[in-house]
Design an enzyme around this catalytic site. Sequence first.
Site: not given
Lengths: 273, 221
Positions: A40, A56, A58, A72, A86, A168, A205, A208
């Site tokens: 994330t 985000d 995903r 989220k 997480g 991340s 990244d 995400s």
Amino acid sequence: MANSTVDLPHKGGFSFDLCRRNDMLANKGVQPPSFRKTGTTIVGLIFQDGVILGADTRATEGPIVCDKNCEKIHYMAPNIYCCGAGTAADTEAVTDMVSSQLQLHRYHTGRESRVVTALTLLKKHLFNYQGHVQAALVLGGVDITGPHLHTIYPHGSTDTLPYATMGSGSLAAMAIFESKYREGLTREEGINIVVEAICSGIFNDLGSGSNVDVCVITKGNKEYLRNHLSPNPRTYVNPKGFSFPKKTEILLTKITPLKEKVEVIEGGDAMEE
Amino acid sequence: YPYVTGSSVVAIKYKDGILMAADMGGSYGSTLRYKSVERIKPIGKHSLLGASGEISDFQEILQNLDELILYDNMWDDGNSLGPKELHSYLTRVMYNRRNKFDPLWSSLVLGGVKKGHKYLGMVSMIGLNFEDNHVATGFGNHLARPILRDEWHENLSFEDGVKLLEKCMRVLLYRDRSTVNKLQIAKITEEGVTISQPYSLKTFWGFSAFQNPTQDAEGSW
């Protein structure tokens, strides 16, 4: 010693009984099922009048994207929202639990919930489980004492910051924050910086992606902008849309109205106290 | 395994050539041992080499390249090794060492200008190489690359390029524990190489929220 088995009832907390079995299975080469993580980018920012949270959308299961547009940013209280990174189950469960606890507390005290209350409840829970509940959270809200933004790590430590990123994609988003944050941001500037930071996470990244969710919390007011920005639209869309070929035929229509009949028995047994 | 390591190198192509920035720290594990390590060196007439990772491997690579340049000069044929050739040479060296399970534990950034043609490339410790308009090694990959992707464009002027590199190095200073606030910026153009004197960046720690973060939030820290 082996025969005297006095089974004490479990007092609660994490039961580590299955760890030995898991180790044995891992030695035999059995992979545990990968759990759904929200790899994330989540960010939070304090601006002039309040807090802006961004995330985000995903959710990944190992290398596969299992949800292209998940939520989220979780609701905690009318004036407090929490972003979670997480393991998806852990973040959902923990935020739901603390949200209910906050509601009960509100009924009990009759006052608006404070961000530090949510923070302490989350912190205690996560520390209790010694990091096994893998939820990294960015908690933000505005209460009677002002706007607050906190980050909570899976082991239970917290930070109070004017701008924070987790997940991340946190490094990519933090690069944008560190170069662009200043004090006294207005609402538009704040939203722009948050959107840029999440986009930086989305494009740089792999964990995400998809769309950007933004939540703006100010004193007495909140705005949840779901899919505020969709920088990844579907490239080729079938213009005709989807049509299902075989329609189900209606053979027979029969409607039975249900009548509610409540019979009051006079002089029946009194209810037990 | 690396003992004395350098942190990250960031480099960009700009209008007249290449700009490369690296801080001057050499860490021994988690101690900051050496604070004046020059991690960017000119090679021949046309290129600059910057390295992050193990410093002793960087020095050995420099010796190898010195020999190469020497032999090349001895030919005395008017042609000298350009950045592309050096990049190929370094890729082969790194990849061969990795195949023998004895890698040179550094990530190298090679930039140069030859006959007006700008070249910027990177070789990692396992021999992965590529050429791009902006490269970063180490932590710079995660922190500097997003900024460079957003803000790089063709025909950056020298001042803009330096500002962009300083922005990246400042973020690295804030968020990478092995960076020092003493950096050098190197520039290479058709005319030649200039490596600036070491200087430090201004950092801002004065956010009011940092002064007393928990003033309103009792019970948190």
